[in-house]
Design an enzyme around this catalytic site. Structure first.
Site, PDB file in Angstrom:
ATOM      1  N   ILE A  72       0.871  -1.172   0.000  1.00 41.68           N
ATOM      2  CA  ILE A  72       0.000   0.000   0.000  1.00 41.68           C
ATOM      3  C   ILE A  72       0.909   1.223   0.000  1.00 41.68           C
ATOM      4  O   ILE A  72       2.055   1.157   0.427  1.00 41.68           O
ATOM      5  CB  ILE A  72      -0.977   0.014   1.199  1.00 41.68           C
ATOM      6  CG1 ILE A  72      -0.229  -0.093   2.533  1.00 41.68           C
ATOM      7  CG2 ILE A  72      -2.004  -1.087   1.071  1.00 41.68           C
ATOM      8  CD1 ILE A  72      -1.162  -0.060   3.743  1.00 41.68           C
ATOM      9  N   ASP A  73       0.397   2.325  -0.506  1.00 36.71           N
ATOM     10  CA  ASP A  73       1.218   3.517  -0.692  1.00 36.71           C
ATOM     11  C   ASP A  73       1.716   4.098   0.635  1.00 36.71           C
ATOM     12  O   ASP A  73       1.150   3.827   1.701  1.00 36.71           O
ATOM     13  CB  ASP A  73       0.440   4.585  -1.450  1.00 36.71           C
ATOM     14  CG  ASP A  73       0.072   4.146  -2.852  1.00 36.71           C
ATOM     15  OD1 ASP A  73       0.816   3.346  -3.431  1.00 36.71           O
ATOM     16  OD2 ASP A  73      -0.978   4.611  -3.354  1.00 36.71           O
ATOM     17  N   LYS A  74       2.731   4.911   0.552  1.00 36.90           N
ATOM     18  CA  LYS A  74       3.354   5.526   1.728  1.00 36.90           C
ATOM     19  C   LYS A  74       2.336   6.224   2.618  1.00 36.90           C
ATOM     20  O   LYS A  74       2.358   6.070   3.845  1.00 36.90           O
ATOM     21  CB  LYS A  74       4.426   6.528   1.277  1.00 36.90           C
ATOM     22  CG  LYS A  74       5.080   7.303   2.420  1.00 36.90           C
ATOM     23  CD  LYS A  74       6.089   8.308   1.870  1.00 36.90           C
ATOM     24  CE  LYS A  74       6.689   9.140   3.001  1.00 36.90           C
ATOM     25  NZ  LYS A  74       7.663  10.141   2.476  1.00 36.90           N
TER      26      LYS A  74
END
Length: 226
Positions: A72-74
């Site tokens: 999942i993105d930062k």
């Protein structure tokens, strides 16, 4: 130039563990934490923390991404499953590929969605004009997002998203494509400047060895085996 041998250092970073057994570990990832080392982020990632906590992680994705089955993105928060061995990794990966792993997200989007429920079925690939972005492209990979309105506010809407596929930036790209980008997601056309809100709240998968269904829900920090 000579090849550089990569090494990822274990770091004593606290982990919010939602579920763990001998084969998998499910983490509640905080906002701002990168999942695995990459140029510019070789420390303080989730992998650095996992190496400190776990004696073993799957080796399928090499030294930079040990155990990482999906990302999942930062700035996205929430539930992420990690494999402790190669057999578990392959089993979980197959569930991602056949879409049997269920993933639910909560998102705050711009504007007021008219429909209470909906499905966005648009192919996603690398943006033709900006390589840092993904986009809706004719030759992209199949991508399907289901959504349900939870609450409508004056200028925004809180929704639940269920992923049928798992493409890079899928929710962000899909919602932007219907003119309801995540509030604060300036990469995908938000007019707001604050950090966007996208939270992975639930994850379910078949246990690699017991074949039981494991459901992990972030809010309760409890799991159910069926």
């Amino acid at each position: 130039p000579e090849a550089i041998e990569l090494e990822v250092v274990a770091e004593d970073i606290p982990l919010d563990i939602l579920y763990e057994d001998n084969d998998v570990i499910v983490i509640n990832k905080p906002q701002g934490m990168v999942v695995h080392p990459a140029p510019g982020n070789y420390t303080k990632t989730l992998v650095n923390a996992l190496l400190y906590h776990c004696k073993d992680l799957s080796t399928i994705n090499g030294v930079i991404r040990p155990g990482i089955v999906h990302r999942i993105d930062k700035d996205t928060t929430g539930v992420l499953v990690v494999a402790k061995n190669d057999k578990a990794h392959n089993f979980l990966s197959s569930q991602l590929q056949n879409h049997s792993m269920k993933r639910e997200y909560i998102a705050l989007v711009e504007g007021r969605l008219k429909e209470d429920t909906g499905t966005i079925n648009k192919p996603i690939g690398r943006n033709k004009r900006d390589r840092l972005k993904m986009g809706i492209v004719d030759d992209g990979k199949r991508a399907v997002t289901h959504y349900e309105v939870l609450e409508r506010y004056k200028n925004t809407t809180l929704i639940k998203c269920v992923l049928e596929t798992g493409r890079t930036h899928q929710i962000r790209v899909h919602l932007s494509s219907i003119n309801h980008p995540l509030v604060g997601d300036t990469l995908y056309d938000s007019i707001y400047q604050e950090s966007y809100y996208l939270d992975s709240i639930a994850l379910s998968f078949i246990d690699p060895f017991t074949q039981r269904l494991i459901e992990v829900k972030k809010d309760s920090k409890q799991f159910e085996k069926n």
